[in-house]
Design a protein around this motif. Structure first.
Motif, mmCIF file in Angstrom:
data_model
loop_
_atom_site.group_PDB
_atom_site.id
_atom_site.type_symbol
_atom_site.label_atom_id
_atom_site.label_comp_id
_atom_site.label_asym_id
_atom_site.label_seq_id
_atom_site.Cartn_x
_atom_site.Cartn_y
_atom_site.Cartn_z
ATOM 1 N N ARG A 166 0.836 -1.201 0.000
ATOM 2 C CA ARG A 166 0.000 0.000 0.000
ATOM 3 C C ARG A 166 0.878 1.261 0.000
ATOM 4 N NH1 ARG A 166 -2.591 -1.255 4.149
ATOM 5 N NH2 ARG A 166 -1.786 0.217 5.691
ATOM 6 N N PHE A 167 1.950 1.213 0.771
ATOM 7 C CA PHE A 167 2.919 2.315 0.856
ATOM 8 C C PHE A 167 3.607 2.524 -0.501
ATOM 9 C CE2 PHE A 167 7.498 3.285 2.094
ATOM 10 C CZ PHE A 167 7.295 4.646 2.263
ATOM 11 N N TYR A 168 4.095 1.450 -1.094
ATOM 12 C CA TYR A 168 4.793 1.550 -2.387
ATOM 13 C C TYR A 168 3.865 2.055 -3.489
ATOM 14 C CZ TYR A 168 8.640 -1.202 -0.355
ATOM 15 O OH TYR A 168 9.685 -1.639 0.419
ATOM 16 N N ASP A 169 2.602 1.618 -3.437
ATOM 17 C CA ASP A 169 1.653 2.034 -4.467
ATOM 18 C C ASP A 169 1.408 3.548 -4.418
ATOM 19 O OD1 ASP A 169 -0.182 1.163 -6.617
ATOM 20 O OD2 ASP A 169 -1.705 2.015 -5.301
ATOM 21 N N GLN A 170 1.342 4.098 -3.202
ATOM 22 C CA GLN A 170 1.148 5.546 -3.068
ATOM 23 C C GLN A 170 2.332 6.315 -3.643
ATOM 24 O OE1 GLN A 170 -0.195 7.076 0.726
ATOM 25 N NE2 GLN A 170 -1.433 5.264 1.139
ATOM 26 N N ILE A 171 3.553 5.770 -3.475
ATOM 27 C CA ILE A 171 4.745 6.425 -4.025
ATOM 28 C C ILE A 171 4.711 6.392 -5.550
ATOM 29 C CG2 ILE A 171 7.269 6.437 -4.115
ATOM 30 C CD1 ILE A 171 7.263 5.060 -1.369
ATOM 31 N N VAL A 172 4.319 5.238 -6.118
ATOM 32 C CA VAL A 172 4.215 5.114 -7.580
ATOM 33 C C VAL A 172 3.234 6.155 -8.124
ATOM 34 C CG1 VAL A 172 3.434 3.625 -9.474
ATOM 35 C CG2 VAL A 172 4.871 2.679 -7.658
ATOM 36 N N GLN A 173 2.094 6.299 -7.470
ATOM 37 C CA GLN A 173 1.092 7.282 -7.913
ATOM 38 C C GLN A 173 1.630 8.708 -7.811
ATOM 39 O OE1 GLN A 173 -1.623 6.324 -9.491
ATOM 40 N NE2 GLN A 173 -0.993 4.206 -9.064
ATOM 41 N N ALA A 174 2.397 8.988 -6.751
ATOM 42 C CA ALA A 174 2.982 10.327 -6.579
ATOM 43 C C ALA A 174 4.006 10.616 -7.682
ATOM 44 C CB ALA A 174 3.640 10.439 -5.206
ATOM 45 N N ILE A 175 4.786 9.602 -8.061
ATOM 46 C CA ILE A 175 5.764 9.763 -9.145
ATOM 47 C C ILE A 175 5.049 10.075 -10.457
ATOM 48 C CG2 ILE A 175 7.428 8.507 -10.597
ATOM 49 C CD1 ILE A 175 8.357 7.051 -8.036
ATOM 50 N N LEU A 176 3.990 9.336 -10.747
ATOM 51 C CA LEU A 176 3.231 9.560 -11.986
ATOM 52 C C LEU A 176 2.578 10.942 -12.003
ATOM 53 C CD1 LEU A 176 1.515 6.049 -12.289
ATOM 54 C CD2 LEU A 176 3.248 6.983 -13.839
ATOM 55 N N ARG A 177 2.165 11.411 -10.822
ATOM 56 C CA ARG A 177 1.443 12.683 -10.731
ATOM 57 C C ARG A 177 2.380 13.893 -10.777
ATOM 58 N NH1 ARG A 177 -0.693 12.054 -5.928
ATOM 59 N NH2 ARG A 177 -2.142 10.521 -6.732
ATOM 60 N N HIS A 178 3.537 13.783 -10.144
ATOM 61 C CA HIS A 178 4.361 14.978 -9.919
ATOM 62 C C HIS A 178 5.626 15.088 -10.771
ATOM 63 C CE1 HIS A 178 1.901 16.242 -6.562
ATOM 64 N NE2 HIS A 178 2.009 15.047 -6.008
ATOM 65 N N ILE A 179 6.043 14.009 -11.430
ATOM 66 C CA ILE A 179 7.308 14.066 -12.172
ATOM 67 C C ILE A 179 7.047 14.124 -13.677
ATOM 68 C CG2 ILE A 179 9.454 12.828 -12.707
ATOM 69 C CD1 ILE A 179 9.442 11.746 -9.866
ATOM 70 N N ASN A 180 7.554 15.186 -14.302
ATOM 71 C CA ASN A 180 7.429 15.361 -15.752
ATOM 72 C C ASN A 180 8.665 14.759 -16.416
ATOM 73 O OD1 ASN A 180 7.235 16.190 -18.379
ATOM 74 N ND2 ASN A 180 6.832 18.344 -17.928
ATOM 75 N N PHE A 181 8.510 13.582 -17.001
ATOM 76 C CA PHE A 181 9.658 12.866 -17.567
ATOM 77 C C PHE A 181 10.183 13.500 -18.853
ATOM 78 C CE2 PHE A 181 7.991 9.606 -14.717
ATOM 79 C CZ PHE A 181 9.166 9.102 -14.177
ATOM 80 N N ASP A 182 9.437 14.454 -19.424
ATOM 81 C CA ASP A 182 9.940 15.184 -20.595
ATOM 82 C C ASP A 182 11.095 16.109 -20.203
ATOM 83 O OD1 ASP A 182 8.085 13.987 -22.218
ATOM 84 O OD2 ASP A 182 6.591 15.582 -21.970
ATOM 85 N N ILE A 183 11.090 16.567 -18.943
ATOM 86 C CA ILE A 183 12.129 17.494 -18.468
ATOM 87 C C ILE A 183 13.148 16.769 -17.595
ATOM 88 C CG2 ILE A 183 12.549 19.550 -17.053
ATOM 89 C CD1 ILE A 183 9.766 20.530 -17.859
ATOM 90 N N VAL A 184 12.647 15.909 -16.709
ATOM 91 C CA VAL A 184 13.524 15.245 -15.741
ATOM 92 C C VAL A 184 14.443 14.238 -16.427
ATOM 93 C CG1 VAL A 184 13.535 13.666 -13.767
ATOM 94 C CG2 VAL A 184 11.953 15.590 -13.802
#
Length: 381
Positions: A184-202
């Motif tokens: 449950r903890f890991y899943d929340q982190i995955v969702q946060a990565i998808l929501r907050h990280i723009n892979f076009d720039i990062v």
């Protein structure tokens, strides 16, 4: 940041019109606007109208005001710069000398006028308007039950998500509850990565933790990405780098960014460059203290003798309301550059900048050893 107009005389007096396009641009604006500058921008003003019958109505009108800056407040959460001052130009809605607060925000242009644009301010404008200077590093600092998803820009460390999950401890015959809590903890982190990280720039995402937490999370993320067809994570799999940290708290980013495997991967990012310069200073302080100076008086003395190879200075010092104090640091920067030295201006909102602030905000690595004068106190003038 867009540079819309620039009109600066040979003597350094003039104005610059800028358009902030993202959150980090507001930090640059905060460092550019000084007390006694003039600032021109659009604003909303309440206007009272009295009719012939004596009834009073209040309307909000949009108008353009020019104020002389007296107070500056930066809201880091909303990324809004609130600047207070007196009106210095004729306006049909606001009388001369009346107080007003201008809110500078993204996608709203403003004009800054100064009696003297110094080299530090001009350099900041050039960096802010250079598209290659944008954020290209993200980090997930974690430990079991706690994670911070951060964006590390050239000027500040932004915590985009803080995740806290209570994970049941392992007990004999009850490992399932522990595993479910972790997932449950890991899943929340995955969702946060998808929501907050723009892979076009990062360019790179650091995953840091003590022990094997990072490895377990990376394995979970890879499996989940394949299972749920998260193409964004699958396509950018090579951007994830696993490194060790002592904890899952934000301050662990400093040690993460100083890891040799990370710095080699992030050689192009300014964030890693600043941390590396600070690490070099600490190393010099231990191995050859006569080549590591801190405190403005000592560093000025070394600069006068052309001894400074690398100058580390916090941008907080250039925001001083004391004009003479600000000029003192600008002159120090100019002197070091004129003598062929390298100048690193640290952001006080960045992890490395906070560390530098604890060492008076100004440090130097010298070209040759200079014995410290025991009798010279480093008190400010």
């Amino acid at each position: 940041m867009k540079l819309l107009h620039r009109d600066i005389e040979k003597n350094g007096e003039g104005s610059v019109t800028l358009m902030p396009e993202e959150a980090e641009d507001m930090w640059h604006a905060y460092n550019l606007v000084q007390v006694s500058d003039s600032l021109r921008s659009t604003t909303i003003r309440k206007v009272q109208n009295e009719s012939a019958t004596g009834s009073v109505s209040v309307n909000k009108v949009r108008t353009t005001l020019t104020i002389q800056v007296e107070g500056i407040d930066f809201d880091t959460q909303a990324c809004v710069l609130r600047v207070k001052g007196r009106n210095i130009c004729e306006n049909q809605y606001v009388r001369m000398g009346a107080y007003h607060t201008l809110d500078l925000e993204q996608n709203r242009q403003f004009t800054i006028g100064k009696h003297e644009w110094d080299s530090v301010s001009m350099e900041r404008i050039e960096n802010a308007c250079d598209p290659t200077q944008h954020a290209d590093l993200a980090a997930v600092v974690m430990q079991e039950g706690l994670a911070h998803v951060c964006l590390v820009t050239s000027s500040m460390t932004l915590v985009r998500a803080k995740i806290e999950v209570n994970i049941p401890r392992k007990r004999k015959g009850m490992c399932d509850q522990h595993t479910k809590g972790l997932n449950r903890f890991y899943d929340q982190i995955v969702q946060a990565i998808l929501r907050h990280i723009n892979f076009d720039i990062v360019k790179c995402v650091l995953i840091a933790s003590p022990g094997f937490v990072k490895d377990q999370f990376h394995e979970y993320m890879t499996t989940t990405a394949v299972k749920n067809d998260y193409k964004l994570l699958i396509d950018n799999k090579s951007k994830f780098v696993l490194v060790h940290s002592s904890s899952g708290f934000k301050h662990s980013l400093k040690e993460v960014l100083s890891d040799p495997t990370v710095t080699s991967k992030l050689a192009d990012t300014k964030a890693a460059g600043e941390v590396r310069a600070l690490e070099d200073f600490y190393q010099m302080l231990q191995t050859d203290p006569n080549r590591a100076y801190y405190g403005v008086k000592h560093v000025e003395k070394a600069a006068d003798l052309q001894a400074v190879e690398i100058l580390l200075v916090s941008d907080e010092l250039f925001r001083s309301n004391d004009i003479q104090q600000r000029k003192r640091y600008v002159n120090l920067v100019d002197k070091v550059r004129d003598n062929g030295g390298d100048v690193r201006i640290f952001s006080s909102l960045h992890v490395s900048g906070e560390q530098l602030g604890q060492l008076s905000g100004v440090c130097a690595i010298l070209r040759f050893p200079m014995p410290d004068d025991e009798d010279d106190s480093d008190d400010e003038d």
